[in-house]
Design a protein around this motif. Sequence first.
Motif, PDB file in Angstrom:
ATOM      1  N   VAL A   1       0.856  -1.186   0.000  1.00 18.93           N
ATOM      2  CA  VAL A   1       0.000   0.000   0.000  1.00 18.93           C
ATOM      3  C   VAL A   1       0.888   1.230   0.000  1.00 18.93           C
ATOM      4  N   GLN A   2       0.574   2.189  -0.887  1.00 21.92           N
ATOM      5  CA  GLN A   2       1.261   3.472  -0.861  1.00 21.92           C
ATOM      6  C   GLN A   2       0.251   4.586  -1.091  1.00 21.92           C
ATOM      7  N   TRP A   3       0.588   5.758  -0.561  1.00 18.36           N
ATOM      8  CA  TRP A   3      -0.298   6.924  -0.650  1.00 18.36           C
ATOM      9  C   TRP A   3       0.355   7.976  -1.540  1.00 18.36           C
ATOM     10  N   LEU A   4      -0.479   8.564  -2.426  1.00 14.44           N
ATOM     11  CA  LEU A   4       0.006   9.549  -3.382  1.00 14.44           C
ATOM     12  C   LEU A   4      -0.820  10.823  -3.257  1.00 14.44           C
ATOM     13  N   ASP A   5      -0.199  11.960  -3.612  1.00  8.98           N
ATOM     14  CA  ASP A   5      -0.943  13.217  -3.617  1.00  8.98           C
ATOM     15  C   ASP A   5      -1.574  13.428  -4.987  1.00  8.98           C
ATOM     16  N   GLU A   6      -2.177  14.618  -5.195  1.00  8.86           N
ATOM     17  CA  GLU A   6      -2.881  14.873  -6.438  1.00  8.86           C
ATOM     18  C   GLU A   6      -1.945  14.933  -7.631  1.00  8.86           C
ATOM     19  N   GLU A   7      -0.661  15.122  -7.384  1.00 11.62           N
ATOM     20  CA  GLU A   7       0.307  15.161  -8.478  1.00 11.62           C
ATOM     21  C   GLU A   7       0.940  13.800  -8.723  1.00 11.62           C
ATOM     22  N   GLY A   8       0.481  12.794  -8.009  1.00 13.39           N
ATOM     23  CA  GLY A   8       1.003  11.451  -8.192  1.00 13.39           C
ATOM     24  C   GLY A   8       2.306  11.195  -7.468  1.00 13.39           C
ATOM     25  N   MET A   9       2.733  12.092  -6.599  1.00 13.97           N
ATOM     26  CA  MET A   9       3.963  11.933  -5.835  1.00 13.97           C
ATOM     27  C   MET A   9       3.632  11.314  -4.480  1.00 13.97           C
ATOM     28  N   THR A  10       4.581  10.517  -3.972  1.00 16.76           N
ATOM     29  CA  THR A  10       4.378   9.914  -2.661  1.00 16.76           C
ATOM     30  C   THR A  10       4.348  10.996  -1.589  1.00 16.76           C
ATOM     31  N   VAL A  11       3.472  10.814  -0.607  1.00 15.57           N
ATOM     32  CA  VAL A  11       3.326  11.825   0.448  1.00 15.57           C
ATOM     33  C   VAL A  11       4.329  11.614   1.575  1.00 15.57           C
TER      34      VAL A  11
ATOM     35  N   PHE B   1      -4.610   9.698  -2.610  1.00 13.16           N
ATOM     36  CA  PHE B   1      -4.900   8.465  -3.337  1.00 13.16           C
ATOM     37  C   PHE B   1      -4.163   7.316  -2.662  1.00 13.16           C
ATOM     38  N   CYS B   2      -4.946   6.237  -2.361  1.00 10.74           N
ATOM     39  CA  CYS B   2      -4.371   5.021  -1.793  1.00 10.74           C
ATOM     40  C   CYS B   2      -4.305   3.969  -2.905  1.00 10.74           C
ATOM     41  N   GLN B   3      -3.103   3.409  -3.101  1.00 11.91           N
ATOM     42  CA  GLN B   3      -2.892   2.418  -4.160  1.00 11.91           C
ATOM     43  C   GLN B   3      -2.401   1.120  -3.531  1.00 11.91           C
ATOM     44  N   ALA B   4      -3.159   0.013  -3.762  1.00 10.84           N
ATOM     45  CA  ALA B   4      -2.799  -1.311  -3.262  1.00 10.84           C
ATOM     46  C   ALA B   4      -2.458  -2.207  -4.456  1.00 10.84           C
ATOM     47  N   ALA B   5      -1.331  -2.908  -4.352  1.00  9.34           N
ATOM     48  CA  ALA B   5      -0.876  -3.729  -5.502  1.00  9.34           C
ATOM     49  C   ALA B   5      -0.208  -4.992  -5.005  1.00  9.34           C
ATOM     50  N   ASN B   6      -0.431  -6.120  -5.729  1.00 10.14           N
ATOM     51  CA  ASN B   6       0.354  -7.347  -5.547  1.00 10.14           C
ATOM     52  C   ASN B   6       0.723  -7.863  -6.925  1.00 10.14           C
TER      53      ASN B   6
END
Length: 1200
Positions: free
Chosen positions: A428-438, A466-471
């Motif tokens: 899980v990672q969190w991104l801001d509105e510009e797509g950069m990690t917070v 934005f919360c992005q979950a990936a496997n």
Amino acid sequence: MVVALRYVWPLLLCSPCLLIQIPEELMEPPVITEQSPRRLVVFPTDDISLKCEASGKPEVQFRWTKDGVHFKPKEELGVTVHQSPHSGSFTITGNNSNFAQRFQGIYRCFASNKLGTAMSHEIQLMAEGAPKWPKETVKPVEVEEGESVILPCHPPPSAEPLRIYWMNSKILHIKQDERVTMGQNGNLYFANVLTSDNHSDYICHAHFPGTRTIIQKEPIDLRVKASDSHLVALQGQPLVLECIAEGFPTPTIQWLRPSGPMPADRVTYQNHNKTLQLLNVGEEDDGEYRCLCPLSRGEQAAPYWLRQPQSHLYGPGETARLDCQVQGRPQPEVTWRINGIPVEELAKDQKYQIQRGALILSNVQPSDTMVTQCEARNRHGLLLANAYIYVVQLPAKILTSDNQTYMAVEGSTAYLLCKAFGAPVPSVQWLDEEGMTVLQDERFFPYANGTLGIRDLQANDTGRYFCQAANDQNNVTIVANLQVKDATQITQGPRSAIEKKGSRVTFTCQASFDPSLQRSITWRGDGRDLQELGDSDKYFIEDGHLVIRSLDYSDQGNYSCVASTELDVVESRAQLLVVGSPGPVPQLELSDLHLLKQSQVRLSWSPAEDHNAPIEKYDIEFEDKEMAPEKWYSLGKVPGNQTSTTLKLSPYVHYTFRVTAINKYGPGEPSPASETVVTPEAAPEKNPVDVKGEGNETNNMVITWKPLRWMDWNAPQVQYRVQWRPQGTRGTWQEQIVSDPFLVVSNTSTFVPYEIKVQAVNSQGKGPEPQVTIGYSGEDYPQVSPEVEGVQILNSSTVLVRWWPVDLAQVKGHLRGYNVRPGVKRKEKHSKRHVHKGHVVVPANTTSVILGGLRPYSFYHLEVQAFNGRGLGPASDFPFSTPEGVPGHPEALHLECQSDTSLLLHWQPPLSHNGVLTGYVLSYHPCACSGGREAGVTWWGRALARPLCGKEAPWPCLVSRREGTPDFGNISAMAGENYSVISWVPKEGQCNFRFHIRFKALGEEKGGAYLAQYVSYNQSSYTQWDLQPDTDYEIHLLRERELLHRMVVKTNGTGRVRLPAAGFATEGWFIGFVSALVLLLLILLIFCFIKRSKGGKYSVKDKEDTQVDSEARPMKDETFGEYSDNEEKAFGSSQPSLNGDIKPLGSDDSLADYGGSVDVQFNEDGSFIGQYSGKKEKEAAGGNDSSGATSPINPAVTLE
């Protein structure tokens, strides 16, 4: 969806596994959801139910073991298996004592499906029948008095806890205390027995709650033999004491001597301290020796979890780790099972390993899905935990709702949820509105469960995240909206206060809020919400203010203002201290009563409540209910840190004490009264004081003194022994014992000194030797008059008087001072001496005095008298006179405006001439007056009596000439049938003038007009006759051709009448003739009256006698201070006009017309100052004549 983080964030920090919910499309390993307790006790007639329920997908299958052997409930007789899904429970019915015994054992339930097997804990089933006490023969227990003894109970064993009672045959409980106690095992312990413990019916009763049965043991007979419990040792011989203790763990022995330390050089301990040997015993070894056995039992504990294994989902290739950490005493033994099978029984090629209590599986695959059991046990208990390892392969999925809105306030911490699921576990990672990690900002921090935390929130943190979950299979994203609100702040918080009891206090609280949030301000007191009570005005809450009225000590504490929204809460606290006078001293105690023989006692008390102000002192008071009930006397004060004192008391007083605490706010309430103590009688310790000897007659002496207070009597009654003898003699003392505080000694010589002693006497003896006091027998009047040295004139009203001291031998007593009296007398032929009411008293050591306030231009005779306690002596007579002084101001000066160019002045002579009055000085000048709408000239005038610049009269203000229309104040007109009256109020200061009044009937062009003669402004009214009835008249007020005023009036009546022709009586010449005749007669009468006045006689003597009789009043010898004389009327006389000749005026002012009075004061040097005021008499007006004779002192003068 909006989430208020204030309430949600504590739930987000849990372990990730607790947040995982297996999707419905996946299978679920079995999980035990309900099971029977570890120990199950059944009694006859009770149904037996063993529970085991579990969840899982696919549906689980159940099996049982009993004592480790496979058990099939369906095949047992009397056993019913529950047929509901997810349940493997069964019930055994038809229970009886033999039936239950067959099912006793340890049961365990197993729940299985294709993913694994879960296992319940061990369930011990115990069957218990009706309890019975085993038959036994109870022998009597014989002990000696002072020994310890144990009465055993030994009830039958039971799986359930028992209740033990010790009673006698009368069903009465055996009394237990620190000497007799029942132990946990039910035995009755006697620390030492007494002969009163000798009974034959000590019975132990056992209550079995499971079977609801009470059984009793055979009675125990306790026989106590009397013996001496003291150990006697011979002096010089050794003493051996032994102490043997029992118990687990093994007790250790300690020896103690309460009365003092052990003699270390003569004491030895043997047999592991069980034996004490004291060598060479002496008297100093007498006392008590104690044997102590302190317990040091170690703590035991059943197993408890330090870290319990948790179920978890794993993806292929991950490493699974299940931790099982327990603690207990003794240390528990930990074993692992997989699907209910001990790992020791599994094949060795399994890929698991156990390291430090943890089960580890590497590179797990879906075939490794299992349910594991960790079991820990010691002799005190057993722990069991089931945890599954579920290996699946699933795409990433975010379970948290998308587009969720979170709100938080500035400065707080926000928590954005992102609960993800998948196998392998997605990252899980969190991104801001510009797509950069917070995470580049250190204020942003992630949690293992996917939650994002943001600390120290700022307003610019508002936005979308934005919360992005990936496997390895996919990735998914959700949006979280964050709104940062203004933080609630208390801008003005309550301030701590210190207030007095009974007053009021106001706390203020002001706060700022985010305008978009709902807000509230509440008040709390010591953690509880405060609200206004309907029937009480204790609290008043409004607009951020808290008012507490009628403060009491219970109101003190911490008060807080709570400002809150749905997002945050802030609080500001203040402390309230209520101060006041101390509380009452709660308790008094009297001790050392044996000291009452020395008139002492010790008083102790408990400290009073200081009410937040340190106690400064304690006031100790006493009451004697026999001599002075309900009246308290102070015995003294002690410092506030002291709570006891030894009191020194007086003999024979019934003392009841009370103590009052005092702080800076004053004294508190007194304590309750103590018990009453009585001190023994004793001889007086004091003698009377203020002993005096003075005579009230010339041949006696009255001896007086201040009697003793009752508390100094030292006995029920007291008398006084009075002794006296002439001073300077060595003769025998005369004495007399009296009860009253005075004694009259008769037949003494006049003013002779005596030696006097007064001594207190009671039934116990005499008081201390009294001091000698000098007294005197009675005084007589002084026999000598002071000789006046002279009188010095200081001014017209003040003189200095001097005299020679008198011979003290002729005073016949104590010279108290001098009485100085100035008297006034006339110098006329028929003068009569006036008694002056004023006098001055000066001390005995003074031979001069200043007399002030005398009447100027008057004769005085001075009297000086010496006086003692008996009275005044003979007076000396010394005449003197005072010079002329300034006359008083003329009285009643009035000015009257006659015309535009003339004024008429009236005044009265001054009340005090103070010499020969020679005339008056008149002065005047114009000045500007303010105010008014009309211009004019204002005149000021005054008159002064001559000579010597007398006092000025007041300055009256008068308008002598005024321009414009005159003011007719309150002018009105009223009418009768044939007349009309016009009235007005002349204005003060308005000059007099003449004007016409014209009456004209309305409606008549010609005739019908009446024109009055000149009317004076000062006459204030005018009447017009000969008017027609019932006619309207117009009235004009005319000065020359100027119309001053206009009005209309209507006469009464029914109609106009024809008046007869005017006769000669209405002609003007006739009216003028009659007026002149009346004026001539008036002039003749005045002239005759003046002649009669000049030739008449005036009886001065009669006048004076009348005044003397009314003024001469007796004077008390001891009356000093202020005196006042009656004011006399001023004489009347005609006053000349300003533009006329001033006629000579006579004055009959005489010194004999004035009296004096004195106002006495002390100067700093001890002298007296008398202030005198004159007396006025009537004066007669008489042109050049005067009723007084012409003399150098009273000449006749004229004013030119």
